[in-house]
Design a protein around this motif. Structure first.
Motif, PDB file in Angstrom:
ATOM      1  N   GLU A 274       0.809  -1.220   0.000  1.00  0.00           N
ATOM      2  CA  GLU A 274       0.000   0.000   0.000  1.00  0.00           C
ATOM      3  C   GLU A 274       0.847   1.277   0.000  1.00  0.00           C
ATOM      4  OE1 GLU A 274      -3.108   0.125   2.903  1.00  0.00           O
ATOM      5  OE2 GLU A 274      -3.721  -1.959   2.538  1.00  0.00           O
ATOM      6  N   LEU A 275       2.095   1.187   0.504  1.00  0.00           N
ATOM      7  CA  LEU A 275       2.959   2.364   0.552  1.00  0.00           C
ATOM      8  C   LEU A 275       3.928   2.405  -0.619  1.00  0.00           C
ATOM      9  CD1 LEU A 275       3.183   4.739   2.538  1.00  0.00           C
ATOM     10  CD2 LEU A 275       5.052   3.529   3.666  1.00  0.00           C
ATOM     11  N   GLY A 276       3.984   1.315  -1.387  1.00  0.00           N
ATOM     12  CA  GLY A 276       4.989   1.244  -2.437  1.00  0.00           C
ATOM     13  C   GLY A 276       6.368   1.039  -1.829  1.00  0.00           C
ATOM     14  N   GLU A 277       7.387   1.565  -2.461  1.00  0.00           N
ATOM     15  CA  GLU A 277       8.745   1.454  -1.936  1.00  0.00           C
ATOM     16  C   GLU A 277       8.856   2.213  -0.615  1.00  0.00           C
ATOM     17  OE1 GLU A 277      13.389   2.611  -3.065  1.00  0.00           O
ATOM     18  OE2 GLU A 277      11.760   3.026  -4.489  1.00  0.00           O
ATOM     19  N   VAL A 278       9.468   1.597   0.377  1.00  0.00           N
ATOM     20  CA  VAL A 278       9.665   2.241   1.681  1.00  0.00           C
ATOM     21  C   VAL A 278      10.992   2.995   1.668  1.00  0.00           C
ATOM     22  CG1 VAL A 278      10.000   1.854   4.156  1.00  0.00           C
ATOM     23  CG2 VAL A 278       8.282   0.527   2.904  1.00  0.00           C
ATOM     24  N   PHE A 279      10.947   4.258   2.102  1.00  0.00           N
ATOM     25  CA  PHE A 279      12.137   5.102   2.109  1.00  0.00           C
ATOM     26  C   PHE A 279      12.771   5.215   3.497  1.00  0.00           C
ATOM     27  CE2 PHE A 279       9.792   7.728  -1.340  1.00  0.00           C
ATOM     28  CZ  PHE A 279      10.114   6.790  -2.302  1.00  0.00           C
ATOM     29  N   GLN A 280      11.929   5.344   4.534  1.00  0.00           N
ATOM     30  CA  GLN A 280      12.448   5.701   5.852  1.00  0.00           C
ATOM     31  C   GLN A 280      11.524   5.217   6.961  1.00  0.00           C
ATOM     32  OE1 GLN A 280      12.250   9.912   7.119  1.00  0.00           O
ATOM     33  NE2 GLN A 280      14.459   9.794   7.491  1.00  0.00           N
ATOM     34  N   VAL A 281      12.122   4.821   8.094  1.00  0.00           N
ATOM     35  CA  VAL A 281      11.377   4.498   9.317  1.00  0.00           C
ATOM     36  C   VAL A 281      11.926   5.381  10.434  1.00  0.00           C
ATOM     37  CG1 VAL A 281      10.742   2.735  10.998  1.00  0.00           C
ATOM     38  CG2 VAL A 281      11.073   2.095   8.592  1.00  0.00           C
ATOM     39  N   VAL A 282      11.039   6.121  11.086  1.00  0.00           N
ATOM     40  CA  VAL A 282      11.419   7.009  12.187  1.00  0.00           C
ATOM     41  C   VAL A 282      10.629   6.608  13.421  1.00  0.00           C
ATOM     42  CG1 VAL A 282      11.407   9.376  13.060  1.00  0.00           C
ATOM     43  CG2 VAL A 282      11.954   8.930  10.652  1.00  0.00           C
TER      44      VAL A 282
END
Length: 339
Positions: free
Chosen positions: A137-145
């Motif tokens: 649902e988010l597509g490619e994941v860039f970052q986790v904070v």
């Protein structure tokens, strides 16, 4: 005839131990047969509290929940494994990587069900988040904070904020993304006058290039449990205090504002707060472990090897802070080998 009821024991009757005792008393198909704690006595429901682990083992538990101080996890766990007793060990799995690995080897050698109490995996908001990431649902994941901060907990004395709190964020980040940590860089502070650190900031990346950032401390009057995952289609924000999950979508409406059109980033779109069933995470964790012991299916629990991986990353965080540099985690330390 119905299935035989499982006999459960509990080691440690501190703040978390009392929560475990409460849930074990409510858990279907399980009888809490005894608690090991130096204080001795009985619980309100009449469950005996014996002063030693040996006396608890004499009550013949099928499994035990280990909620004593982290420094004692290795000793208690090794004893349980030697006596053929399954174990749910509170996080972190152990005080060191060596101790955690010994526990993995001991329980695997006996063929026993064993898990680690990384309770955030059972939080409704994070479970929904993970399933949505898996569905793309988010597509490619860039970052986790993540941000995990609050007042000083006087119940914790044997470890610092990295092993007690940051292990939550390390585990949940790897779990929701399905990735391993590749490198970490950290700084710590000790302001409370204790031996261990009480504040840490961590940056790093995962094996697929996703950036991570963790802010964890015991020095804030603001209690916060925040996880944000940003990707190509927007951002998920999970509040694990309230078990709420919110989605902020990238804007899909073309703007006529020239100054904004020149910006080649994203714009604000729709916001959705998802309605999810909110069952108590600790109860769900116990249900999953009970079912694993009863039927041998460990797919719903956090395995000791996963717990070892988290301890390894926490050790790298402390090494980075000590050496004031970035630390790479080779495949063996990431828990890939033999996982």
């Amino acid at each position: 005839m119905g299935a035989a009821r499982l006999r459960a024991g509990l080691v440690g009757l501190g703040a978390m131990g009392r929560n475990h005792a409460r849930v074990l008393g409510l858990l279907g198909g399980v009888d809490l047969v005894g608690v090991a704690d130096p204080a001795g006595g009985t619980l309100a429901d009449g469950t005996p509290v014996v002063p030693t682990l040996g006396e608890l083992l004499a009550l013949r538990p099928d499994y035990a929940v280990v909620a004593c101080p982290t420094a004692l996890h290795e000793e208690v766990g090794m004893t349980l494994a030697a006596h053929g007793v399954c174990a749910l060990i509170e996080k972190p799995l152990a005080h060191s990587v060596v101790a955690a690995r010994r526990l993995v080897d001991a329980f695997e050698a006996q063929g026993l069900v064993a898990g680690v109490g990384h309770i955030e995996r059972f939080n409704p908001a994070l479970r929904s988040l993970r399933s949505r990431l898996e569905a793309g649902e988010l597509g490619e994941v860039f970052q986790v904070v993540t941000r995990r901060q609050g007042p000083f907990p006087h119940r914790i004395a044997d470890v610092g904020v990295v092993k007690d709190l940051a292990t939550h964020d390390i585990d949940l980040t790897g779990w929701v993304t399905g990735q391993e940590y590749a490198s970490v860089s950290a700084r710590t502070l000790s302001k409370s006058g204790r031996e261990h650190e009480d504040m840490v900031t961590v940056t790093g990346d995962l094996t697929d290039g996703t950036l991570v950032s963790h802010l964890v401390n015991w020095l804030s009057p603001l209690k916060e449990r925040f996880t944000a995952v940003t990707g190509e289609r927007g951002c998920f924000v999970a509040d694990t205090l309230t078990a709420d999950l919110t989605y902020y979508a990238n804007g899909a409406v073309t703007t006529e504002w020239e100054a904004l059109r020149a910006f080649r980033g994203v714009s604000e779109g729709d916001m959705i707060r998802y309605a999810t069933p909110k069952r108590e995470p600790l109860l769900v964790e116990h249900e999953q472990f009970r079912d694993a012991v009863a039927g041998g299916d460990s797919s719903g629990i956090v395995t000791l090897r996963e717990g070892l991986r988290t301890v390894s990353v926490a050790a790298a965080v402390l090494e980075s802070a000590r050496e004031r540099g970035s630390v790479r985690l080779p495949a063996a330390r990431r828990g890939v080998a033999g996982a």
